[in-house]
Design an enzyme around this catalytic site. Structure first.
Site, mmCIF file in Angstrom:
data_model
loop_
_atom_site.group_PDB
_atom_site.id
_atom_site.type_symbol
_atom_site.label_atom_id
_atom_site.label_comp_id
_atom_site.label_asym_id
_atom_site.label_seq_id
_atom_site.Cartn_x
_atom_site.Cartn_y
_atom_site.Cartn_z
ATOM 1 C CB CYS A 119 -0.873 0.021 1.255
ATOM 2 S SG CYS A 119 -1.779 -1.500 1.493
ATOM 3 N NE ARG A 172 4.067 1.634 -1.585
ATOM 4 C CZ ARG A 172 5.228 1.051 -1.358
ATOM 5 N NH1 ARG A 172 6.275 1.381 -2.058
ATOM 6 N NH2 ARG A 172 5.353 0.128 -0.422
ATOM 7 C CD1 TRP A 178 -2.805 -4.161 -5.151
ATOM 8 C CD2 TRP A 178 -2.027 -5.618 -3.665
ATOM 9 N NE1 TRP A 178 -2.649 -5.367 -5.789
ATOM 10 C CE2 TRP A 178 -2.176 -6.277 -4.906
ATOM 11 C CE3 TRP A 178 -1.550 -6.356 -2.580
ATOM 12 C CZ2 TRP A 178 -1.872 -7.624 -5.097
ATOM 13 C CZ3 TRP A 178 -1.249 -7.686 -2.764
ATOM 14 C CH2 TRP A 178 -1.407 -8.310 -4.012
ATOM 15 C CG ASN A 197 2.913 -0.788 3.013
ATOM 16 O OD1 ASN A 197 2.287 -1.651 2.389
ATOM 17 N ND2 ASN A 197 4.153 -0.448 2.708
ATOM 18 N N GLY A 198 1.686 -3.371 4.700
ATOM 19 C CA GLY A 198 2.325 -4.644 5.030
ATOM 20 C C GLY A 198 1.325 -5.580 5.685
ATOM 21 C CD GLU A 203 9.574 -8.080 -19.331
ATOM 22 O OE1 GLU A 203 9.489 -9.006 -18.516
ATOM 23 O OE2 GLU A 203 9.219 -6.921 -19.063
ATOM 24 C CE LYS A 254 5.959 -5.513 -18.756
ATOM 25 N NZ LYS A 254 7.147 -5.814 -18.041
ATOM 26 C CD GLU A 268 3.131 -6.339 -16.122
ATOM 27 O OE1 GLU A 268 4.255 -6.210 -16.582
ATOM 28 O OE2 GLU A 268 2.896 -6.272 -14.901
ATOM 29 C CG HIS A 306 9.370 -30.759 -26.930
ATOM 30 N ND1 HIS A 306 9.720 -32.051 -27.242
ATOM 31 C CD2 HIS A 306 10.381 -29.990 -27.395
ATOM 32 C CE1 HIS A 306 10.896 -32.066 -27.848
ATOM 33 N NE2 HIS A 306 11.320 -30.812 -27.958
ATOM 34 C CE LYS A 327 7.240 0.217 -11.129
ATOM 35 N NZ LYS A 327 7.301 -0.411 -12.433
HETATM 36 C C1 AGP Z 1 6.754 -6.287 -14.161
HETATM 37 O O1 AGP Z 1 6.110 -5.651 -15.205
HETATM 38 C C2 AGP Z 1 5.943 -6.648 -13.035
HETATM 39 N N1 AGP Z 1 5.062 -5.631 -12.638
HETATM 40 C C3 AGP Z 1 6.561 -7.511 -11.965
HETATM 41 O O2 AGP Z 1 6.742 -8.772 -12.538
HETATM 42 C C4 AGP Z 1 7.886 -7.087 -11.288
HETATM 43 O O3 AGP Z 1 8.936 -7.176 -12.199
HETATM 44 C C5 AGP Z 1 8.150 -7.986 -10.063
HETATM 45 O O4 AGP Z 1 7.122 -7.798 -9.146
HETATM 46 C C6 AGP Z 1 9.492 -7.753 -9.425
HETATM 47 O O5 AGP Z 1 9.602 -6.456 -8.927
HETATM 48 P P1 AGP Z 1 10.988 -5.866 -8.431
HETATM 49 O O6 AGP Z 1 11.875 -5.749 -9.618
HETATM 50 O O7 AGP Z 1 10.653 -4.546 -7.830
HETATM 51 O O8 AGP Z 1 11.548 -6.837 -7.432
#
Ligand code: AGP
Length: 623
Positions: free
Chosen positions: A2, A27, A76, A100-101, A490, A494, A497, A513, A618
């Site tokens: 959060c 966040r 969050w 937060n946490g 990757e 992308k 997400e 396979h 994030k």
């Molecule tokens: C990437 O687009 C993601 N939002 C996510 O996979 C991210 O890379 C992952 O949570 C790791 O985050 P960090 O690099 O802050 O450890």
């Protein structure tokens, strides 16, 4: 997970809180709320959903007090649904708090508090902290000491920021695990936040709280306490090299697009941070902390999550080829719960743009406790990981606001590339002889890319057109071999997400396979096949795909006629003007913007919330 903000001083508290929360929405954004003093009373305004749901309420009801004081939160959800009731700030009598946490022992605390006659109004673990403070106050301690003692009951990584109607003008913040940063407002007073971004509005000098630290903010300034001893402590300031203007969208429709376009700059900044550009010989590595550790490494284990894990995978390819070092790449969430066998001479390297990802932090820390040398590749100075490991290679991507990692991934790739180049030359391996030449080519990549990454540029327009023609495909595979394999992973991440389209990244040789059974005209296969050592093999995989009727989106060199012929859609990679060839190890730096932009354009057509995709945050500071 959060976002927290707090302010005491002379500025309009509503404005400070709203602005701060807008910087922190990345966040978490399931619900939002603020609380501020109006006279001796604390007004709480909160709502489910995004910040805009409370903006009007706050603007219509400003506090007219001389001393402005308040806290805010963007959530969050972990414990309890994303409802207004569960939104922060939580009030318990005269105590109002944001958190937060995770409070891991929340069930036993909840049972104890109910036994003592308290009635929780929400489903959250956070609210319980207010009851704990009230219980501590009954023992006769003052407000900050009651917060301190209450915090000692908590298990788990978290931070809380608390106000009391009995102490107007005082904000108390405690950190254990989840980050908390504070700064002095140059106009007098104090600002609190769960990361440094909201503070940059006012100052670049910030204090990162240590685990077990308490910060007490008032209009007079900030004092720090160690909550274990209860004694006042001194904390050193960190000077941040991020300026506030980097935080605005600068005319782009989304932060993500702006951040994709910032990658050439990210490359320059990161190169300048890690290399000594004045030197050329034998390798222009700047005096990074940790070089001695790296040089002794007989084996490297990268630990990371998500996109950072993909950067680590690329590191494996570069390091094994150039430096001949065995490299393993581990998913933090798996590694930490296994019984990993780590040989002597191994160096652990956590990769995390935020430096706050709970699984990566825990996995790296477990290794550190076993006496294994640990390093980090991290984008945030002062982040928990960077302070806990033996040494950090800092990337210089600046703040990344879009939830989807783009420029931080770029900077991570560069950091592992530089590590591999440096170690390759130090070890004098044959495969490393080309490295000085490759690094000369690398220095040209930012200029080359900058000219291509323009909104009205040919590269971007071509991808936009391709996106229009493939947006209706039911699902996507991204395939590649060698360096293109991690970029395929990757690309799929992308697209999933930000566009919410099912996509999978696969090693091209693995298609037959199993996944090939899924291919038909409803599926699209993005084939990453630059002219490298794997090119011919990938092109033959492409033909297997073509025979099954799937739509092929080829990404390759502009002069690759074969790829153009076999692909239904073709995206030519940006290449040096004048036809100069590039070493194959540099292709990931060209492929990354292509897959990012393709995902971005598809998401744009789908109308999704690109900068803040649903269900994501994030910084993943919970397991
Ligand atoms: C990437 O687009 C993601 N939002 C996510 O996979 C991210 O890379 C992952 O949570 C790791 O985050 P960090 O690099 O802050 O450890």
């Amino acid at each position: 997970m959060c976002g927290i903000v707090g302010y005491v001083g002379q500025r309009k508290v509503g404005d400070v809180l709203l602005k701060g929360l807008s910087r922190l929405e990345y966040r978490g954004y399931d619900s939002t709320g603020v609380a501020y003093f109006k006279g001796a009373h604390i007004e709480v305004k909160k709502s489910e959903g995004k910040l805009r749901n409370i903006e009007e309420m706050v603007k219509r009801d400003p506090s007219a007090d001389r001393l402005q004081c308040g806290i805010g939160h963007t959530r969050w959800a972990t414990h309890g649904r994303p409802t207004t009731q569960n939104a922060h700030p939580h009030r318990t009598n005269h105590i109002v708090l944001v958190h937060n946490g995770i409070i891991e022992n929340f069930e036993s605390i909840r049972a104890d508090m109910i036994k003592l006659g308290h009635s929780p109004a929400s489903e959250t673990d956070s609210e319980l902290f207010g009851f704990l403070v009230l219980e501590e106050e009954k023992k006769g301690t003052d407000f900050p000491t009651s917060v301190q003692n209450a915090f000692r009951h908590l298990e788990g990584a978290c931070s809380v920021v608390v106000m009391s109607e009995k102490q107007p003008g005082l904000i108390v913040g405690v950190r254990n695990g989840s980050p908390l940063v504070v700064a002095l407002d140059p106009q007098g007073g104090a600002v609190f936040a769960s990361d440094a971004q909201p503070l940059l509005e006012y100052t670049r000098e910030v204090f990162f709280l240590e685990h077990g630290d308490m910060a007490i903010g008032s209009e007079k300034g900030i004092t720090f306490r160690d909550i274990r001893t209860g004694k006042e402590v001194k904390r050193e300031k960190t000077l941040l090299d991020w300026s506030a203007d980097k935080l605005d969208k600068q005319g782009f429709p989304h932060y993500m697009l702006k951040e994709i376009f910032e990658q050439p700059l990210t490359m320059v900044d990161t190169l300048n941070g890690l290399l000594d550009r004045a030197r050329t010989d034998p390798f222009p590595m700047a005096q990074q902390p940790g070089l001695a550790i790296l040089e002794k490494a007989e084996e490297i284990i990268f630990i990371a999550c998500g996109t950072s894990w993909h950067a680590a995978l690329l590191g494996k390819y570069w390091l094994e080829r150039w430096a001949g070092i065995p490299v393993s790449v581990e998913l933090a969430s798996e590694f930490r719960y296994r019984d990993p066998v780590v040989r002597r001479g191994t160096v652990i390297i956590g990769i995390s743009q935020s430096g706050e990802t709970a699984d990566t932090l825990a996995a790296v820390n477990d290794m550190r406790r076993r006496g294994i040398p640990t390093m980090a590749i991290c984008n945030v100075r002062g982040s928990t990981m960077s302070r806990e490991v033996d040494a950090t290679f800092f990337t210089s991507a600046g703040p990344e606001v879009g939830v989807a990692a783009t420029k931080t991934f770029y900077a991570q790739m560069l950091a592992v590339f530089i590590m591999a180049g440096y170690l390759g030359l130090r070890r004098g391996r044959d495969t490393a002889s080309k490295i000085p030449h490759i690094f000369q080519q690398l220095l040209k990549v930012p200029h080359m890319l900058e000219s291509q990454l323009q909104q009205d540029g040919k590269f971007v327009k071509q991808i936009k057109e391709v996106a229009k023609r493939v947006v209706a495909q039911k699902g996507f595979f991204f395939v590649g071999r060698g360096y293109s394999f991690p970029i395929s992973l990757e690309g799929a991440l992308k697209l999933k997400e930000i566009a919410y389209v099912h996509a999978e990244g696969y090693a091209a040789g693995e298609l037959k396979h199993g996944p090939i059974a899924m291919l038909d005209e409803d599926m699209a296969v993005v084939v990453l096949a630059p002219k490298d050592g794997w090119h011919e093999k990938t092109v033959s995989n492409l033909q297997e795909v073509k025979a099954r009727g799937a739509r092929i989106i080829g990404i390759g060199n502009p002069d690759d006629d074969k790829m153009k012929r076999f692909s239904d859609e073709f995206i030519p990679l940006p290449m040096p003007v004048g036809g100069e060839s590039l070493d194959e190890s540099l292709y990931p730096f060209l492929l990354a913007p292509a897959i990012q932009l393709l995902s971005y354009e598809i998401a744009l057509l789908k109308g999704t919330d690109i900068d803040q995709p649903k269900n994501l945050a994030k910084s993943v500071t919970v397991e």
